[in-house]
Design a protein around this motif. Sequence first.
Motif, PDB file in Angstrom:
ATOM      1  N   SER A   1       0.840  -1.190   0.000  1.00 43.88           N
ATOM      2  CA  SER A   1       0.000   0.000   0.000  1.00 43.88           C
ATOM      3  C   SER A   1       0.870   1.233   0.000  1.00 43.88           C
TER       4      SER A   1
ATOM      5  N   LYS B   1       4.196   1.243  -5.414  1.00 39.79           N
ATOM      6  CA  LYS B   1       3.485   0.012  -5.058  1.00 39.79           C
ATOM      7  C   LYS B   1       3.593  -1.023  -6.160  1.00 39.79           C
TER       8      LYS B   1
ATOM      9  N   GLY C   1      -3.335   3.736  -1.709  1.00 37.79           N
ATOM     10  CA  GLY C   1      -3.185   4.174  -0.331  1.00 37.79           C
ATOM     11  C   GLY C   1      -4.158   5.286   0.009  1.00 37.79           C
TER      12      GLY C   1
ATOM     13  N   ASN D   1      -8.909   1.633   2.852  1.00 36.16           N
ATOM     14  CA  ASN D   1      -7.747   1.754   3.716  1.00 36.16           C
ATOM     15  C   ASN D   1      -8.107   1.683   5.192  1.00 36.16           C
TER      16      ASN D   1
ATOM     17  N   ARG E   1       4.808  -1.034   3.106  1.00 36.14           N
ATOM     18  CA  ARG E   1       4.302   0.330   3.062  1.00 36.14           C
ATOM     19  C   ARG E   1       5.255   1.165   2.210  1.00 36.14           C
TER      20      ARG E   1
ATOM     21  N   CYS F   1      -0.075   5.476   6.710  1.00 41.35           N
ATOM     22  CA  CYS F   1       0.081   4.049   6.387  1.00 41.35           C
ATOM     23  C   CYS F   1       0.165   3.169   7.610  1.00 41.35           C
TER      24      CYS F   1
END
Length: 1821
Positions: free
Chosen positions: A162, A169, A440, A458, A657, A682
């Motif tokens: 994410s 990503k 994200g 998320n 992340r 995140c």
Amino acid sequence: MAASELYTKRARVWIPDAEEVWKSAELNKDYKNGDASLQLMLEDGTNIEHKLDPKTKNLPYLRNPDILVGENDLTALSYLHEPAVLHNLKVRFMDSKLIYTYCGIVLVAINPYETLGIYGSDIINAYSGQNMGDMDPHIFAVAEEAYKQMARDERNQSIIVSGESGAGKTVSAKYAMRYFATVSGSTSEANVEQKVLASNPIMEAIGNAKTTRNDNSSRFGKYIEIGFDTRYRIIGANMRTYLLEKSRVVFQADEERNYHIFYQLCASSHLPEFKMLKLSSANDFLYTRQGRSPVIDGVDDTKELSSTRKAFTLLGINESNQMGLFQVLAAILHLGNVEIKDRDSDSSVIPPNNGHLTAFCDLVGVTYQDMSQWLCHRKLKTATETYIKTLPRLQATNARDALSKHIYAKLFNWIVEHVNKALITNFKQHSFIGVLDIYGFETFEINSFEQFCINYANEKLQQQFNMHVFKLEQEEYMKEQIPWTLIDFYDNQPCINLIEAKMGILDLLDEECKMPKGSDDSWAQKLYNTHLKTCSLFEKPRMSNRAFIIQHFADKVEYQCEGFLEKNKDTVNEEQINVLKASKFPLLVELFHDGEKAISPTGQVPGTGGRTRLSIKPEKGREKSSKEHKKTVGCQFRNSLQMLMETLNATTPHYVRCIKPNDFKLSFSFDPKRAVQQLRACGVLETIRISAAGFPSRWTYQEFFSRYRVLMKQKDVLPDKRLTCRNVLEHLVQDQDKYQFGKTKIFFRAGQVAYLEKLRAEKLRAACIRIQKTIRCWLARKKYLRKRSAAITMQRFTRGYQARCLAKFMRRTQAATTIQKYQRMCVEKKRYRRKQAAALVMQTILRAYMARQKYRALLRESKVVIIQKRVRGWLARCWYKRCLVSLVYLQCCFRRMKARRELKKLKIEARSVEHFKKLNKGMENKIMQLQRKLDEQNKENRLVNERLVGLENTYTTESERMRAELSRLRGAEEDAKNKGHQVNSLLEELEKLRKELSSTQKEKKTIEDWAQTYRSEMETMVSELKDQNGSLKKEKDDLNRLIQEQSQQMTEKMARAILEETQQLKTDLNEERSRYQNLLTEHLRLEEKYDDLKEEMVSSNVSKPGHRRTDSTHSSNGSEYTYNSEYAELEDGARAAEDVTRGMDTSLTLKLQKRLTELEQEKQSLRNELENKEDQFLRARARDDVEFKKARGAELEYESLKRQELESENKKLRHDLKEIRQSLVGNAATSVGAAGSPAYKVVLEQLNASCEELEVRKEEVLILRSQLVSQKEAMHHKETMTEPSVYVEDVSKLKDAGELKQAYVGLKDTNRLLEHQLQTQRRGYDSEVESLRGELQNVKEENNRQQQLLAQNLQLPPEARIEASLQHEITRLTNENLDLMEQLEKQDRTIRKLKKQLKVYSKRIGEMGAGQTEGQTSPGQMVDEPIHPVNIPRREKDFQGMLEYNKEDELKLVKNLILELKPRGVAVNLIPGLPAYILFMCLRHADYVNDDQKVRTLLTSTINSIKKILKKRGDDFETVSFWLSNTCRFLHCLKQYSGDEAFMKHNSQRQNEHCLSNFDLAEYRQVISDLAIQIYQQLIKCMENILQPMIVSGMLEHETIQGVSGVKPTGLRKRTSSIADEGTYTLDSILRQLSAFHSTMCQHGTDPELIKQVVKQQFYIIGAVTLNNLLLRKDMCSWSKGMQIRYNVSQLEEWLRDKGLMTFGAKETLEPLIQAAQLLQVKKKTDEDADAICSMCLGLTTAQIVKVLNLYTPVNEFEERVSVSFIRTIQTRLRDRCESPQLLMDTKMIYPVTFPFSPSSLALETIQIPSSLNLGFLTRV
């Protein structure tokens, strides 16, 4: 612990900052409880006062010690808070260029915006099989952990990637999939990976677009499941997609673009195949020009479309479907340009003949009328009627855009479905690893429905993440039996309830969508009324009634309500869909008819393999009722998200992340504000907070004891380490709540490790001060002693110098005095001599003048006297002459008168007689007297004459002398006259000269003045010329030096170039060998796979009944490489496997049949040829029998005559030779001591030997002649014998015609043999005679030449004679050497020629069946016939080094000697290589009997048996080493006894007799060499498997030197302890294993050269694995670890010395590791240090050097980090290096192996076969 203990002077803290978020500062004074502020000093030296919050009194965050900065795991930090996390990430990213960092279970990946070389196959191999905490953070480590847990726990895994747009990503997910494809070990992984990666360009083209934050932003989420089978090999993949942003198709914000595919098509519109699409520039279409940014810098849309089309083709989408897709996409662009105008307020119309609508209809195959109508109209249905309603322009435009979005979504679904079809397989899936690449947390200036769904997803993922982290913490505490206390962490369930619960935002949105007149405004009011007062997470903006704010876990986000309803409903006019369904375009019809497939209530689409696939949208077009759509977009997304969460919860998650470091896409640029924003969003900081709330720092007891041993006293150390740690901690930390003791670990709260590190640093600092004090004292004393010694030495040297100077001064003074004395004397002498010379000159001139005056006077007087004398003489002579004349005249007159008177008187007397008588008388006496007087007078006269003659002579002489004197005097007189004249002329000249002298003096003065001026000028010029000359000489020297340097450089350059070229050639050769050996490895792997498949087929088909097809054309004459083993494999199962395999591979069967047919034809032709040869032989033999009888007599007579002639010639030659010998002996006797006398002796010896040889030859000729005569008589006796009885008797003895024929043939062969021998001897005799004649002629010439040289030498002086003799001797010896060399070469050529002829004859005899003619001569015939047999010498019966065996014993031989042989017993008790010798001796016998079938089957069985035993026991080093040694020995035997001259040089005579005689096995030697290469590679792999687990532990982790390296605090992912526990490998383990390898190979008799190559490969593996792990482990890059490595390397070198293996390159393979260890230890500050590093680290690449410098980590606070500027300096200086950018060494690289020929001195006939081998069926021959 009190704050006053931590916030002391020089303590460092973090304070908030507007620009950098957090700024570091240092306390200037201690903090005391109650202080309202802190006195701080920033890093730039600024002093500030930091005010504390009066309410909370919270102190600023403390900063971690420097040794903890840059840690791999954020949880290893003692102080866990936001500034520490941010600073650690920044240091790793900016200074160390490390983009990956662990944060507990999360991998934080920062996008570098730069291509890094850390994703190659070498990195994948390095991470494969490693624990996640043992290597530096990497996406491959996460992938390896997921793969390992899937195989170990039998549980599906998922990797959740994410991050916001542009964080990387997609790239992270792609590398994770590449890792799985590489390490899974499947043969199809490359194809799956290629297909998965090929889907990326497609999905990026149709699903990615440019946004304000990212040029390639994914506008959809995807979850890729990678399936594995039971062996955990990739078998397929499946992709799910989520929430495509369809609104982007019709609208883009400023500086954004639509999906890439539209721009790619517009950029490629000029291509011929796209002319039909009627496209143009992207600025010409509404859907592509709204963002006003149609071009991305650095991106070529035309090339991108080409890549997309290639990807389509790779995934099985053909050209027609591709063009159909492009037609649909172009139609969407044209549809967007359809202009809809107002007809009135409630209706709209499309102008007729609209070009874009026409293009749209043509492309999609619909009618213009229908589409133009339903774009502006809508059908309404009631229960009873149907109405057609016009649409206003705005609604018609929205309907057009909705249709465009709907078509694009259908196209997207179709492409995803076909991609999945290409990725899915029919194999059963055992487990999977899912990779989730999802958007994200997003927040923009204007946030709409898409951002709401993204943030909702998320929230769900964050909740799942929090629960997983909490669960892991709880499991850790329970496992260690730590008292569990509830940790308060943020729970976002209220936010999720706000969104998805009943009466939540989505529920209200769906309800509003169902309302007939629902709108965004009414929905907003419902939200305000429902949640504004009841939920604290929901807020209303102050200045807007059409927006709402949600407090997410990351931040507050304001959403605009406009468009929510429309996007949620996603309505499309049904009539428009029907028009499209009626299209003539097949692809479009397929797109819209796919929606009619039945789906389950959960959304599962029936598919292959029972796999579940979630589509982006459930089907909207099913006509189950009058409604257009059953479910809204929000409902579909919520269901899809729920299914995703169920999937994730059913798997073990792994989190990645991705962080975007800046918004400007600058490489390695870090913006703290953006980073903190993403870290908060995140969940990384939430992980830190959860960890910090408990016990974040965890140490094992061993690690704690090792690290903090310095804080313990000797009495505190107990045998129980756990009790020791407990006692020490209770003493150091008073508050027991700050730590807990677990079963295996000690748990610390935040800050405690920093406190312990502070205590440790203080203790070490105190120890350092004490050590420094002692060392400084020692150094000061040593320095004082050095200074004192130096002072004494200086005094001694100074005094000595002064004394030497005084003596030198005195010597100089004395020398100066002496010089002055002699100089003054010299000056005075010169002055005196000048004066003397001047006086002498003056005296000379004066005396000359006086002499000249005196001379003139004397000359004048002399001349006067002469004149007077002459005059007076003339006068006297005149007077004298007058007087004399007068006197003579007087005398004459007087005498005349007296004579006249006497005459008259005599005349008178004469006239008288008496007178005459008297006269006569007296006359007689007188006559007598006169006679006597006459005699006397004669005597006197003679005497006088003699005197007269003497006087005449005297007179003559005197007269001559007088004449000469007179002439001299006359000349003197003339000279005097001339001198007088000259004196006069000289006087005149003197006057002139005086005048000239005065003028000359004047000129001289002028000239002297000019000369002085000229001299000064010349001196100046000379000095200038000297200077110029000096400069020119200097320039000349410089040029010469430069020329020499250049020549030296050119020489060195040429040498380097030659060396480089040589190295390149060697490298190319090694590469070629390596490539060939890799091909052999691949061939072996394919063979093993083939065998595995065959075994599987056998196991699957062995129980199935049915007819088995047999290949009737099978033959043993197939290829040598495809022979099957004929032993132990003749069971039914093996035959069934062969039949199945043969049935499977039809092409191979056809090839074998064709080959068999060719061999049969060749065999038949050979048979025919053999029959023809036999017929020809019979006919020729009959013809020879007839001719032989006729020609034999004549031949014998001719030969006898020839022999007589040769004998006479021989006698003559012997006589000549004898004479020559006598003459030579005579010459030698006369020339004793001559230079050539030794040569005569040599020639005589040679001639004697030749004579003896001739005598022997003569005797042999006589013997042969007698034998021939006896044979002739016998033949004559046979021919003339006509008695029938004898004939009958002989015939009766010879029972049949066959024996008669055999006897005749034997006799004929004997005759031919004798004839051949006679001819050979005759030719030899002729050649010897000719050679003797030539030698005789040479001896004569040599004799003549020696005599000439002797005669010449006798004429030379002794020295020249010796030199000439030496020169002659040298020339003679040189010529003799050359002659001997020529003879040697000629003999070598003759031997080679004879050997070749022997081979040819052997083959011909084999072909003609000579074996069948053995023994054809009857013994009876030989007895009866009176023929003397030829005595041919035969060797005595002895062993020939061969082993005979029967054909049926071959299986037993292979079984006992190879398959069931135990290497241990053979290696210990028997000679090395015994199986190889036995096999070769069996092969020799097969060659001896000329049995090609036996040779072929034996070799094939041997090769296949070795392969089989190695396949069965290939992991046993002893077995592999044993058969490598025996295979090489067998190969050497084949070479040694092949008969080739190159391999026979070191053989004995007996060994040369054992060479193979019938078969050339060069091809089999190549096959066995390939087999040896395969065994060698298997040996290396076996060794690598044994050494691999030892290397890292023994070389890096184990502390060989105890106490040098300390253990730093580690995080959640614990590393392997460096303290040696039981079962841990150490350096001694490696050395013992190496010794075991070496001793095993030596016992097996492996060639020393091969052992060297094996050891070199071992050391390369050790060095490469160690260096690779060092480059991937930050905790190992320290000064102390460098010392450990160097010590370990020294131990390895010592092992090499002990084994005598230092000089073959094994040590050089460790050079990169040695240089890396040196790099860790050298100073790294100044430019000189950089130069030293660049010159030292020649074996490391630039990437490796920079990597080590970036990873360098101080273990203690006393060490310093490497500055970024220093690393940049190194990079600058190494920029010009031409090298590979590869970071890691290739651990799989195997050096090309060679097998140098090593002949054996062991005689084959001496080998004894032990009974333990069970080879009693072998017979020695």
